[in-house]
Write a protein that holds these residues in place. Structure first.
Motif, PDB file in Angstrom:
ATOM      1  N   ASN A   1       0.829  -1.207   0.000  1.00  0.00           N
ATOM      2  CA  ASN A   1       0.000   0.000   0.000  1.00  0.00           C
ATOM      3  C   ASN A   1       0.864   1.259   0.000  1.00  0.00           C
ATOM      4  N   LEU A   2       1.907   1.260   0.818  1.00  0.00           N
ATOM      5  CA  LEU A   2       2.811   2.409   0.859  1.00  0.00           C
ATOM      6  C   LEU A   2       3.497   2.614  -0.492  1.00  0.00           C
ATOM      7  N   GLY A   3       3.829   1.510  -1.162  1.00  0.00           N
ATOM      8  CA  GLY A   3       4.461   1.609  -2.476  1.00  0.00           C
ATOM      9  C   GLY A   3       3.566   2.305  -3.485  1.00  0.00           C
ATOM     10  N   VAL A   4       2.270   1.994  -3.441  1.00  0.00           N
ATOM     11  CA  VAL A   4       1.324   2.647  -4.360  1.00  0.00           C
ATOM     12  C   VAL A   4       1.228   4.138  -4.050  1.00  0.00           C
ATOM     13  N   ILE A   5       1.187   4.477  -2.750  1.00  0.00           N
ATOM     14  CA  ILE A   5       1.125   5.891  -2.360  1.00  0.00           C
ATOM     15  C   ILE A   5       2.395   6.621  -2.799  1.00  0.00           C
ATOM     16  N   ARG A   6       3.545   5.974  -2.639  1.00  0.00           N
ATOM     17  CA  ARG A   6       4.808   6.596  -3.066  1.00  0.00           C
ATOM     18  C   ARG A   6       4.829   6.825  -4.578  1.00  0.00           C
ATOM     19  N   GLN A   7       4.292   5.866  -5.331  1.00  0.00           N
ATOM     20  CA  GLN A   7       4.231   6.046  -6.786  1.00  0.00           C
ATOM     21  C   GLN A   7       3.389   7.263  -7.147  1.00  0.00           C
ATOM     22  N   GLY A   8       2.258   7.404  -6.436  1.00  0.00           N
ATOM     23  CA  GLY A   8       1.412   8.573  -6.675  1.00  0.00           C
ATOM     24  C   GLY A   8       2.133   9.863  -6.318  1.00  0.00           C
ATOM     25  N   LEU A   9       2.870   9.840  -5.199  1.00  0.00           N
ATOM     26  CA  LEU A   9       3.617  11.019  -4.781  1.00  0.00           C
ATOM     27  C   LEU A   9       4.700  11.370  -5.795  1.00  0.00           C
ATOM     28  N   ASP A  10       5.376  10.360  -6.329  1.00  0.00           N
ATOM     29  CA  ASP A  10       6.411  10.598  -7.342  1.00  0.00           C
ATOM     30  C   ASP A  10       5.803  11.244  -8.593  1.00  0.00           C
ATOM     31  N   ARG A  11       4.632  10.791  -8.987  1.00  0.00           N
ATOM     32  CA  ARG A  11       3.973  11.364 -10.153  1.00  0.00           C
ATOM     33  C   ARG A  11       3.560  12.810  -9.894  1.00  0.00           C
ATOM     34  N   ILE A  12       3.109  13.077  -8.680  1.00  0.00           N
ATOM     35  CA  ILE A  12       2.723  14.449  -8.329  1.00  0.00           C
ATOM     36  C   ILE A  12       3.937  15.365  -8.361  1.00  0.00           C
TER      37      ILE A  12
END
Length: 292
Positions: free
Chosen positions: A162-173
């Motif tokens: 779950n944290l990995g998915v959130i980090r991916q979203g943060l990287d895209r932002i």
């Protein structure tokens, strides 16, 4: 390492004297909520049982079922006053002989007389019996605790996903944020260019207002704090102490930063990532409730 509050443990013991079986089931709870089902003879051991449970499982909704059988032969569940029975029987027999009556039901009559049979005997456990039950209980609790640790490992892996998915979203932002700012700047410039040329306006004051506006929509601090919270959450997954409540608090802070990013950015492309991040965070919050 985190530990789940969901667990199951079963243990048994049998020798020439006793048969003992103990089952332990646990679910999540804010405190130690203990329910015990055991034979009457161990009712006075509830305090000892509670101490054993709290020393191993600490907290959660815990259901314990204890089954015990004595191979030496069980005592009667009632108390019979034999002296009183004999007195009644002899008296009834004497009266029957005195009046010359038949006496086939004198045994039943004497047995049913007042105070011959008392209530159920509240038997207490002996030292040997309690030691047998206690050893099996400890074993069942240890099995339950091991089950909780295994469940915790599974939850830990899921949290990292779950944290990995959130980090991916943060990287895209982080990648899209400069594009968003450039888009805002161009839109303002195009909308106000002609108006500024045709009207007398203090350019310096206008520039200050633009700086103030960009500060309002800037999400740099939220991005940094969100990354810090994600790192702190993952760090606490490896901590040896109880982390359920702490992970819940960190999850709230993560949610606060994600929501702020979504509201301040006011951008469709970034909002897509925010929605995915919020969905993953809800999964984390739900599972965090089950962490010891």
């Amino acid at each position: 390492m985190i530990k789940s509050m969901t667990g199951y443990g079963l243990a048994g013991f049998e020798d020439d004297n006793f048969i003992v079986s103990v089952e332990v089931k646990t679910l999540n709870s804010k405190f130690l909520d203990l329910s015990i089902r055991s034979p009457r003879q161990f009712s006075e051991k509830e305090f000892d049982i509670r101490n054993l449970v709290s020393g191993v499982l600490e907290r959660g909704k815990v259901n314990i079922s204890i089954d015990f059988a004595n191979k030496k032969g069980a005592e009667l569940p009632v108390s019979i006053n034999e002296d009183l029975f004999h007195s009644f029987y002899q008296k009834y027999q004497s009266l029957a002989l005195h009046v010359g009556a038949d006496s086939p039901d004198l045994f039943k009559l004497a047995l049913q007389s007042p105070s011959v049979i008392s209530n159920v005997v509240e038997k207490t456990s002996g030292v040997e019996e309690w030691e047998a039950v206690k050893n099996v209980l400890i074993e069942a609790l240890e099995h339950c605790n091991a089950f909780r640790e295994d469940e915790g490992e599974v939850l830990g892996r899921k949290f990292k996903e779950n944290l990995g998915v959130i980090r991916q979203g943060l990287d895209r932002i982080i990648i899209e944020d400069p594009i968003r700012k450039s888009r805002i700047r161009d839109r303002i410039k195009n909308n106000f260019k002609e108006w500024l040329e045709e009207n007398s306006f203090d350019a310096n004051r206008f520039e200050q207002e633009l700086i103030y506006y960009f500060e309002k929509v800037d999400i740099t601090e939220e991005i940094v704090r969100l990354g810090t919270h994600l790192d702190y959450f993952e760090k606490n997954l490896e901590d040896e102490f109880n982390q359920g409540k702490k992970l819940g608090f960190i999850s709230q802070e993560i949610g606060r930063e994600i929501n702020t990013i979504g509201s301040k950015a006011n951008d469709a492309s970034i909002q897509k990532h925010v929605i995915v991040m919020k969905d993953e965070l809800e999964k984390i919050k739900e599972q965090a409730l089950n962490i010891l």
